[in-house]
Design a protein around this motif. Structure first.
Motif, PDB file in Angstrom:
ATOM      1  N   GLN A 161     -29.441  -9.665 -35.669  1.00 45.28           N
ATOM      2  CA  GLN A 161     -28.007  -9.905 -35.514  1.00 45.28           C
ATOM      3  C   GLN A 161     -27.669 -11.392 -35.507  1.00 45.28           C
ATOM      4  O   GLN A 161     -26.521 -11.764 -35.752  1.00 45.28           O
ATOM      5  CB  GLN A 161     -27.512  -9.268 -34.214  1.00 45.28           C
ATOM      6  CG  GLN A 161     -27.557  -7.749 -34.205  1.00 45.28           C
ATOM      7  CD  GLN A 161     -27.186  -7.182 -32.845  1.00 45.28           C
ATOM      8  OE1 GLN A 161     -27.796  -7.518 -31.823  1.00 45.28           O
ATOM      9  NE2 GLN A 161     -26.174  -6.324 -32.822  1.00 45.28           N
ATOM     10  N   LEU A 162     -28.659 -12.225 -35.246  1.00 44.26           N
ATOM     11  CA  LEU A 162     -28.407 -13.664 -35.102  1.00 44.26           C
ATOM     12  C   LEU A 162     -28.693 -14.467 -36.363  1.00 44.26           C
ATOM     13  O   LEU A 162     -27.992 -15.436 -36.656  1.00 44.26           O
ATOM     14  CB  LEU A 162     -29.268 -14.226 -33.966  1.00 44.26           C
ATOM     15  CG  LEU A 162     -28.895 -13.806 -32.544  1.00 44.26           C
ATOM     16  CD1 LEU A 162     -29.965 -14.259 -31.566  1.00 44.26           C
ATOM     17  CD2 LEU A 162     -27.543 -14.389 -32.157  1.00 44.26           C
ATOM     18  N   TRP A 163     -29.746 -14.086 -37.119  1.00 42.90           N
ATOM     19  CA  TRP A 163     -30.247 -14.961 -38.173  1.00 42.90           C
ATOM     20  C   TRP A 163     -30.242 -14.270 -39.534  1.00 42.90           C
ATOM     21  O   TRP A 163     -30.512 -13.084 -39.652  1.00 42.90           O
ATOM     22  CB  TRP A 163     -31.678 -15.422 -37.847  1.00 42.90           C
ATOM     23  CG  TRP A 163     -31.823 -15.927 -36.460  1.00 42.90           C
ATOM     24  CD1 TRP A 163     -32.485 -15.319 -35.430  1.00 42.90           C
ATOM     25  CD2 TRP A 163     -31.276 -17.132 -35.909  1.00 42.90           C
ATOM     26  NE1 TRP A 163     -32.397 -16.062 -34.293  1.00 42.90           N
ATOM     27  CE2 TRP A 163     -31.656 -17.189 -34.545  1.00 42.90           C
ATOM     28  CE3 TRP A 163     -30.518 -18.168 -36.439  1.00 42.90           C
ATOM     29  CZ2 TRP A 163     -31.297 -18.240 -33.722  1.00 42.90           C
ATOM     30  CZ3 TRP A 163     -30.153 -19.216 -35.610  1.00 42.90           C
ATOM     31  CH2 TRP A 163     -30.544 -19.247 -34.274  1.00 42.90           C
ATOM     32  N   ARG A 164     -29.977 -15.041 -40.565  1.00 39.86           N
ATOM     33  CA  ARG A 164     -30.028 -14.550 -41.934  1.00 39.86           C
ATOM     34  C   ARG A 164     -31.483 -14.408 -42.398  1.00 39.86           C
ATOM     35  O   ARG A 164     -32.336 -15.223 -42.038  1.00 39.86           O
ATOM     36  CB  ARG A 164     -29.306 -15.514 -42.885  1.00 39.86           C
ATOM     37  CG  ARG A 164     -27.822 -15.647 -42.624  1.00 39.86           C
ATOM     38  CD  ARG A 164     -27.237 -16.698 -43.570  1.00 39.86           C
ATOM     39  NE  ARG A 164     -25.814 -16.887 -43.318  1.00 39.86           N
ATOM     40  CZ  ARG A 164     -24.870 -16.197 -43.924  1.00 39.86           C
ATOM     41  NH1 ARG A 164     -25.189 -15.264 -44.813  1.00 39.86           N
ATOM     42  NH2 ARG A 164     -23.591 -16.419 -43.653  1.00 39.86           N
ATOM     43  N   LYS A 165     -31.729 -13.418 -43.219  1.00 39.38           N
ATOM     44  CA  LYS A 165     -33.072 -13.241 -43.782  1.00 39.38           C
ATOM     45  C   LYS A 165     -33.280 -14.069 -45.042  1.00 39.38           C
ATOM     46  O   LYS A 165     -34.407 -14.423 -45.383  1.00 39.38           O
ATOM     47  CB  LYS A 165     -33.335 -11.764 -44.096  1.00 39.38           C
ATOM     48  CG  LYS A 165     -33.556 -10.892 -42.866  1.00 39.38           C
ATOM     49  CD  LYS A 165     -33.901  -9.467 -43.266  1.00 39.38           C
ATOM     50  CE  LYS A 165     -34.246  -8.622 -42.035  1.00 39.38           C
ATOM     51  NZ  LYS A 165     -35.515  -9.055 -41.420  1.00 39.38           N
ATOM     52  N   ASN A 166     -32.196 -14.352 -45.771  1.00 44.15           N
ATOM     53  CA  ASN A 166     -32.306 -15.080 -47.033  1.00 44.15           C
ATOM     54  C   ASN A 166     -31.660 -16.454 -46.906  1.00 44.15           C
ATOM     55  O   ASN A 166     -30.619 -16.609 -46.274  1.00 44.15           O
ATOM     56  CB  ASN A 166     -31.589 -14.304 -48.153  1.00 44.15           C
ATOM     57  CG  ASN A 166     -32.166 -12.927 -48.360  1.00 44.15           C
ATOM     58  OD1 ASN A 166     -33.204 -12.762 -48.992  1.00 44.15           O
ATOM     59  ND2 ASN A 166     -31.498 -11.916 -47.802  1.00 44.15           N
ATOM     60  N   ASN A 167     -32.296 -17.418 -47.548  1.00 42.87           N
ATOM     61  CA  ASN A 167     -31.691 -18.735 -47.596  1.00 42.87           C
ATOM     62  C   ASN A 167     -32.206 -19.480 -48.819  1.00 42.87           C
ATOM     63  O   ASN A 167     -33.219 -19.101 -49.412  1.00 42.87           O
ATOM     64  CB  ASN A 167     -31.972 -19.540 -46.337  1.00 42.87           C
ATOM     65  CG  ASN A 167     -30.808 -20.458 -45.980  1.00 42.87           C
ATOM     66  OD1 ASN A 167     -30.077 -20.916 -46.857  1.00 42.87           O
ATOM     67  ND2 ASN A 167     -30.620 -20.720 -44.695  1.00 42.87           N
TER      68      ASN A 167
END
Length: 221
Positions: A161-167
């Motif tokens: 819920q806090l962090w994106r998986k893709n960048n």
């Protein structure tokens, strides 16, 4: 809502650009393999230094944190000095990020990721067996596992819920090339998108844009 959609659209456009770059690399590599024997495959290992603050913010970090990657590498060296580097690597990233409220403990993340970098540069020969090449490019990262510790009291949010998986990062630096067998890449990576999934009041900034430095040793066969 508008900002979230803008972020998603920007990410998709950047990801599409990244895929097109990868396709161009593959096509150039195939042509190079047919015309020039300097298509090389190898292995890589890196020591990473992850900064705990956002590169777009004036806020200073409490420290720099070690990480690492290991993987495979591919390099295409063209006759006139141009080169393209790519590969696939897996690695570990640790960060301690300042919380929004002074006095709270830093929020700690431990992440495992898969990265696909694509960089291009031009090699300047300093001697028969030694050259240097300025590099620039992109790196796609997929964070397949992240744990989060030291959240403020009363906050019940999971890492997903806090962090994106893709960048997607843009990276600049230089490569030291030794006898076409060994290469040492020194790169700085700057995230193009925020790492936090939602704008919230947990971090010192609403848009945490991570940055890092790395030293990568490659050996080609």
């Amino acid at each position: 809502m508008y900002y979230s959609n803008f972020q998603k659209n920007s990410f998709m456009r950047s990801l599409l650009t990244f895929i097109l770059v990868m396709a161009a690399v593959a096509m150039n590599a195939q042509e190079s393999a047919e015309l020039d024997p300097r298509l090389q495959w190898g292995v890589s290992a890196s020591f990473d230094m992850d900064y705990g603050a956002s590169w777009t913010s004036t806020h200073t970090s409490p420290g720099i944190y070690p990480g690492f990657t290991v993987g495979g590498a591919m390099r295409v060296m063209f006759p006139k000095g141009w080169l393209i580097n790519t590969g696939v690597k897996a690695g570990y990233t640790h960060r301690a990020i300042d919380a929004a409220t002074d006095g709270n403990r830093s929020i700690v993340t431990d992440s495992w990721r898969i990265g696909i970098p694509v960089t291009a540069g031009y090699k300047f020969d300093l001697s028969k067996d030694f050259g240097i090449a300025p590099l620039a490019g992109l790196e796609y990262n997929y964070y397949f596992y992240t744990s989060t510790a030291h959240l403020p009291a009363g906050v019940d949010l999971s890492s997903s819920q806090l962090w994106r998986k893709n960048n997607l990062d843009w990276c600049v630096g230089a490569a030291l090339i030794i006898d076409t067998v060994f290469e040492v890449d020194i790169l700085a990576d700057f995230s193009m998108f925020r790492a936090n999934k939602k704008q919230n009041d947990l971090l010192f900034t609403r848009n945490f844009m991570p940055c890092s430095g790395s030293v990568t040793l490659k050996m080609f066969f």
